[in-house]
Design a protein around this motif. Sequence first.
Motif, mmCIF file in Angstrom:
data_model
loop_
_atom_site.group_PDB
_atom_site.id
_atom_site.type_symbol
_atom_site.label_atom_id
_atom_site.label_comp_id
_atom_site.label_asym_id
_atom_site.label_seq_id
_atom_site.Cartn_x
_atom_site.Cartn_y
_atom_site.Cartn_z
ATOM 1 N N GLU A 160 9.089 -45.034 -25.244
ATOM 2 C CA GLU A 160 8.112 -44.124 -24.660
ATOM 3 C C GLU A 160 7.124 -44.890 -23.801
ATOM 4 O OE1 GLU A 160 4.818 -40.754 -26.032
ATOM 5 O OE2 GLU A 160 6.107 -41.744 -27.497
ATOM 6 N N CYS A 161 6.968 -44.479 -22.573
ATOM 7 C CA CYS A 161 6.070 -45.150 -21.636
ATOM 8 C C CYS A 161 4.682 -44.536 -21.745
ATOM 9 C CB CYS A 161 6.593 -45.017 -20.210
ATOM 10 S SG CYS A 161 5.551 -45.819 -18.980
ATOM 11 N N PRO A 162 3.636 -45.330 -22.018
ATOM 12 C CA PRO A 162 2.280 -44.772 -22.066
ATOM 13 C C PRO A 162 1.915 -44.120 -20.738
ATOM 14 C CG PRO A 162 2.331 -47.042 -22.889
ATOM 15 C CD PRO A 162 3.663 -46.775 -22.262
ATOM 16 N N ALA A 163 1.181 -43.014 -20.803
ATOM 17 C CA ALA A 163 0.847 -42.261 -19.595
ATOM 18 C C ALA A 163 0.073 -43.117 -18.597
ATOM 19 C CB ALA A 163 0.042 -41.019 -19.982
ATOM 20 N N TRP A 164 -0.856 -43.942 -19.092
ATOM 21 C CA TRP A 164 -1.672 -44.741 -18.187
ATOM 22 C C TRP A 164 -0.842 -45.756 -17.419
ATOM 23 C CZ3 TRP A 164 -1.209 -49.851 -19.230
ATOM 24 C CH2 TRP A 164 -0.863 -50.227 -20.525
ATOM 25 N N LEU A 165 0.300 -46.159 -18.000
ATOM 26 C CA LEU A 165 1.116 -47.188 -17.370
ATOM 27 C C LEU A 165 1.750 -46.710 -16.061
ATOM 28 C CD1 LEU A 165 2.090 -50.097 -17.751
ATOM 29 C CD2 LEU A 165 4.056 -49.197 -19.003
ATOM 30 N N THR A 166 1.904 -45.407 -15.921
ATOM 31 C CA THR A 166 2.478 -44.889 -14.670
ATOM 32 C C THR A 166 1.567 -45.152 -13.473
ATOM 33 O OG1 THR A 166 1.496 -42.706 -15.072
ATOM 34 C CG2 THR A 166 3.726 -43.077 -15.897
ATOM 35 N N ALA A 167 0.310 -45.510 -13.740
ATOM 36 C CA ALA A 167 -0.603 -45.861 -12.641
ATOM 37 C C ALA A 167 -0.084 -47.059 -11.861
ATOM 38 C CB ALA A 167 -2.000 -46.146 -13.183
ATOM 39 N N LEU A 168 0.656 -47.942 -12.541
ATOM 40 C CA LEU A 168 1.158 -49.139 -11.861
ATOM 41 C C LEU A 168 2.346 -48.830 -10.961
ATOM 42 C CD1 LEU A 168 0.955 -51.789 -14.730
ATOM 43 C CD2 LEU A 168 -0.779 -51.143 -13.058
ATOM 44 N N SER A 169 2.970 -47.667 -11.146
ATOM 45 C CA SER A 169 4.139 -47.319 -10.336
ATOM 46 C C SER A 169 3.784 -46.469 -9.124
ATOM 47 C CB SER A 169 5.159 -46.570 -11.195
ATOM 48 O OG SER A 169 4.606 -45.351 -11.667
ATOM 49 N N THR A 170 2.536 -46.032 -9.048
ATOM 50 C CA THR A 170 2.126 -45.183 -7.929
ATOM 51 C C THR A 170 1.795 -46.028 -6.701
ATOM 52 O OG1 THR A 170 -0.177 -45.226 -8.657
ATOM 53 C CG2 THR A 170 1.219 -43.432 -9.476
#
Length: 519
Positions: A160-170
């Motif tokens: 499960e990927c933490p929601a905040w971690l998607t900030a690095l993919s934007t």
Amino acid sequence: MVLEHHKLEIGDLPNEIQLQILDYLNYRSRCTASEVCRLWNALAFTGRFMDRVCLRLDITEDNLKLVCTVLSDSVRNYRHITINFNNQSVTMMDYFSQVVGENDALESLTLWGMDRIEPVQLLMLLNSCAHLERLCLLDEQTEQLNVTNVQGISADDSVECPAWLTALSTDSPVRLQRLRKLRLMIPGRVSLPSKPIVRKFPNVTQLHLTSYHPSNVALFNDYRNKLEKISILTPSSLFVIAFSTISFPKLNHLYLGRLELHDQLVVAKWINFFQNPAHTGTLEQLMFHPKFMMRTPIFATICSNCGALRELELSLDYMDGDALKDVTNLQHLQKLSLQGTAYFRETPHWPYQIRTLKTVRISGSRFPINLLVFIADIAPSLTNLTMEDVENPKELFETLPELVATIRSFQLNYSEGFERPPSSHPSGLLRSMHNLESYHLQRVIIKHGIQGWLQDAPQLRMVTLTDCSTLTDTHLVILTTNCPKLEWLKLKRCPAVTMHGLEEFRARNPSCKIDVDGN
């Protein structure tokens, strides 16, 4: 002509001299000194001392406004800030980011407890810290970890990927040009977007990663020409196979934790990695921790090819002691740490020595005497010896003075998890160790008095006793007689020592500094 005599006071000294005086104080004493006057209030939290101060913020919905107000009104410029969001939502992130960003001195930022932090909020905070040099992002699983060290992290197989971690993919305008050190302590099977991370942090030279998803090798590959320090925890076989083909021409420090070495292909890949001249010539620090059996061909390859190594940390895991002789090929080695047990067929004596080797740590060994004999044989210039969680302390103390009589610093430490902390009376230990200057004991039970321990220690200058529950006032009095050159006594969590005993020690040895529980 009349000359006026003016008594020189400490306030008349230049600020640079007063700063040097304050540098001798610990944190609590410095806080007390800061209340003397406005000048000392300014000097106490400036200069080199701020390198050692970390501001820790516990953010909740109730206290966020107050925290922002205090930070906004403060004149302090903190270089290191750790923020725990307590897995709560933050409705004032724009204001909070602005306040944090106003600290021009900020170099190091650690964030955790971010389950309810939106990706755009994380980007907002990072974008405000233009001067950031070190960034650590922690998942909730590692919130209790000392973030300066990755070795204590437990393996996490979550996908499960933490929601905040998607900030690095934007794709965002965040560009931290000064960032050199990046720690991402996240679930093990989470895949990271390489290209967006490199765009946000283009100049990373230190990368520490707990995720071992094979696709994350692309991140190391994109940074390969810049990376100087790498830490990887529990890499999978597929991760290893891909990672081992990369060349790191500037690699200086490598930490590999809990490696699986049952697969012969993995062993072959690591051998090829440590034969690669592109980085073996620059590698100076290696922490190599196999999860199970240590494969001798890998160790032999390391010792044959990594001739620039200055520091080596190795998990033995029941390694054949005869294979340790290869370490003498590392003729520039200065620090050696051996964890676990090695089995020697007979008392080892090797024809080669490492004259640069001065610091050795032996940890978790069931037969530390064999290792100690080996170390004494190969390290004629040894000055610092640390023993942690070792068995057979009585035999150890009987052998120690004969084997390493020239050491200057000795530590014997036992952790809380050790089942049988020793009850020892190493009588006469220091009589043959005339060069010993520093002595540290942790969780050693003193049943028969300390007279034999610290008798005739002419050069002993520092004694540190931690979690020694049976240490008494009488033992302290004996120190004043047997250790005439003692300059520093540190006591941590020694409940049987009383204020009366400390006062009597001060009266007998007024020149010795006493530090009790950090005070």
